[in-house]
Design an enzyme around this catalytic site. Structure first.
Site, PDB file in Angstrom:
ATOM      1  N   SER A   1       3.300 -16.544 -26.306  1.00 45.61           N
ATOM      2  CA  SER A   1       4.206 -16.186 -27.406  1.00 45.61           C
ATOM      3  C   SER A   1       4.092 -17.161 -28.569  1.00 45.61           C
ATOM      4  O   SER A   1       3.692 -18.314 -28.407  1.00 45.61           O
ATOM      5  CB  SER A   1       5.654 -16.173 -26.921  1.00 45.61           C
ATOM      6  OG  SER A   1       5.789 -15.346 -25.806  1.00 45.61           O
TER       7      SER A   1
HETATM    8  N1  SAH Z   1       5.411 -16.953 -20.879  1.00 41.79           N
HETATM    9  C1  SAH Z   1       3.991 -16.846 -21.106  1.00 41.79           C
HETATM   10  C2  SAH Z   1       3.593 -15.636 -21.920  1.00 41.79           C
HETATM   11  C3  SAH Z   1       3.774 -14.424 -21.157  1.00 41.79           C
HETATM   12  S1  SAH Z   1       2.818 -13.020 -21.546  1.00 41.79           S
HETATM   13  C4  SAH Z   1       3.398 -18.084 -21.721  1.00 41.79           C
HETATM   14  O1  SAH Z   1       4.155 -19.018 -22.040  1.00 41.79           O
HETATM   15  O2  SAH Z   1       2.192 -18.144 -21.885  1.00 41.79           O
HETATM   16  C5  SAH Z   1       3.557 -11.997 -20.327  1.00 41.79           C
HETATM   17  C6  SAH Z   1       3.067 -12.217 -18.939  1.00 41.79           C
HETATM   18  O3  SAH Z   1       3.876 -11.437 -18.074  1.00 41.79           O
HETATM   19  C7  SAH Z   1       1.644 -11.765 -18.726  1.00 41.79           C
HETATM   20  O4  SAH Z   1       0.886 -12.804 -18.213  1.00 41.79           O
HETATM   21  C8  SAH Z   1       1.786 -10.606 -17.724  1.00 41.79           C
HETATM   22  O5  SAH Z   1       0.711 -10.531 -16.823  1.00 41.79           O
HETATM   23  C9  SAH Z   1       3.073 -10.976 -17.017  1.00 41.79           C
HETATM   24  N2  SAH Z   1       3.768  -9.869 -16.353  1.00 41.79           N
HETATM   25  C10 SAH Z   1       3.880  -8.572 -16.753  1.00 41.79           C
HETATM   26  N3  SAH Z   1       4.624  -7.872 -15.862  1.00 41.79           N
HETATM   27  C11 SAH Z   1       4.980  -8.741 -14.882  1.00 41.79           C
HETATM   28  C12 SAH Z   1       5.733  -8.602 -13.667  1.00 41.79           C
HETATM   29  N4  SAH Z   1       6.259  -7.454 -13.282  1.00 41.79           N
HETATM   30  N5  SAH Z   1       5.902  -9.709 -12.902  1.00 41.79           N
HETATM   31  C13 SAH Z   1       5.367 -10.903 -13.263  1.00 41.79           C
HETATM   32  N6  SAH Z   1       4.637 -11.084 -14.380  1.00 41.79           N
HETATM   33  C14 SAH Z   1       4.444 -10.009 -15.181  1.00 41.79           C
END
Ligand code: SAH
Length: 256
Positions: free
Chosen positions: A91
């Site tokens: 993000s």
């Molecule tokens: N917080 C992260 C950015 C997240 S991007 C950072 O600081 O880099 C969103 C992430 O959520 C992705 O890696 C995606 O694979 C994950 N995601 C999506 N659905 C999910 C679920 N049901 N459970 C766990 N992770 C999930």
């Protein structure tokens, strides 16, 4: 002879000194990104209204460039999200700071994150809370994030690979929960795993998404719509539960 030995000792000492300074990544004056990070906090985060001094200090401390792919390092402190592989993104710094501030952490909390991604948000949380439990659905990303966090010395972050829709029941309840992938409704199991008095922040929606702050009080749930955002969608079990399925999901969130 004595002078020669002294000279050798001096050269050795100087050599060690340089090595140590280089090894102190992210905190020493030799961190080439320190200035960029300070500017990021001033211009992107403080200027837009994030005030909590602990959040600002954490954003200034965590080496964001360590969490982005090497080819994007030069842009690590730019005002934008960045690709982290597997179609996912880290993000924008302001959004990380904004969401973190909404959790009102004081250092004692047990926090759950769904969507580990690069591990950057987890590192910011780790600076501000006691324990961080974070779940990532894409194994490759989860493994890489765990490695990065370990290399940087974060011992209070626990990474699990799996679907975060059902939370982490063995470690519940949590003082705070943050979801960094967008579901189209607030996952019921996560509400259950939030402590009374606890706060949860998450993006909700499909194409149009908003950050929603959920506070669990003795009287029930309080939902406040905050700002429009753009996150990658939450995947996995969330798709099996249509938005209107739960009765308390159908009520529109309350304004603050
Ligand atoms: N917080 C992260 C950015 C997240 S991007 C950072 O600081 O880099 C969103 C992430 O959520 C992705 O890696 C995606 O694979 C994950 N995601 C999506 N659905 C999910 C679920 N049901 N459970 C766990 N992770 C999930």
């Amino acid at each position: 002879m004595r002078i020669l030995a002294g000279l050798f000792a001096l050269i050795f000492w100087l050599g060690c000194g340089t090595m140590n300074a280089n090894q102190r990544q992210g905190s020493g004056a030799r961190d080439p990104y320190l200035e960029a990070r300070k500017r990021m906090v001033q211009e992107q985060i403080r200027a837009r209204g994030v005030k909590d001094p602990r959040v600002l200090a954490a954003m200034e401390k965590v080496p964001r460039h360590e969490f982005v792919p090497v080819r994007f390092r030069a842009d690590a402190y730019a005002d934008q999200p960045l690709p982290i592989g597997m179609g996912q993104t880290i993000s924008q710094p302001y959004i990380v700071a904004y969401m973190t501030e909404q959790l009102k952490l004081n250092g004692d909390e047990k926090v759950l994150e769904v969507g580990t991604g690069s591990g950057y948000q987890a590192a910011v949380l780790a600076e501000l809370a006691r324990e961080v439990y974070t779940i990532e659905i894409i194994p490759e990303l989860g493994r890489r994030a765990a490695e990065t966090l370990k290399r940087l010395g974060y011992q209070n972050v626990h990474v699990r690979i799996g679907d975060g829709y059902r939370g982490w029941p063995e470690k519940a309840p949590f003082d705070a929960i943050i979801i960094t992938a967008a579901p189209d409704h607030i996952p019921e199991p996560l509400i259950e795993q939030l402590k009374e008095g606890g706060r949860m922040i998450l993006p909700v929606g499909d194409v149009y998404q908003e950050l929603v702050l959920v506070t669990k009080t003795r009287k029930g749930l309080r939902k406040e719509r905050k700002i429009p955002v753009r996150f990658v969608p939450m995947t996995g079990e969330v798709a099996k539960h249509p938005p209107g399925e739960k009765t308390d999901q159908s009520a529109p969130p309350q304004e603050p």
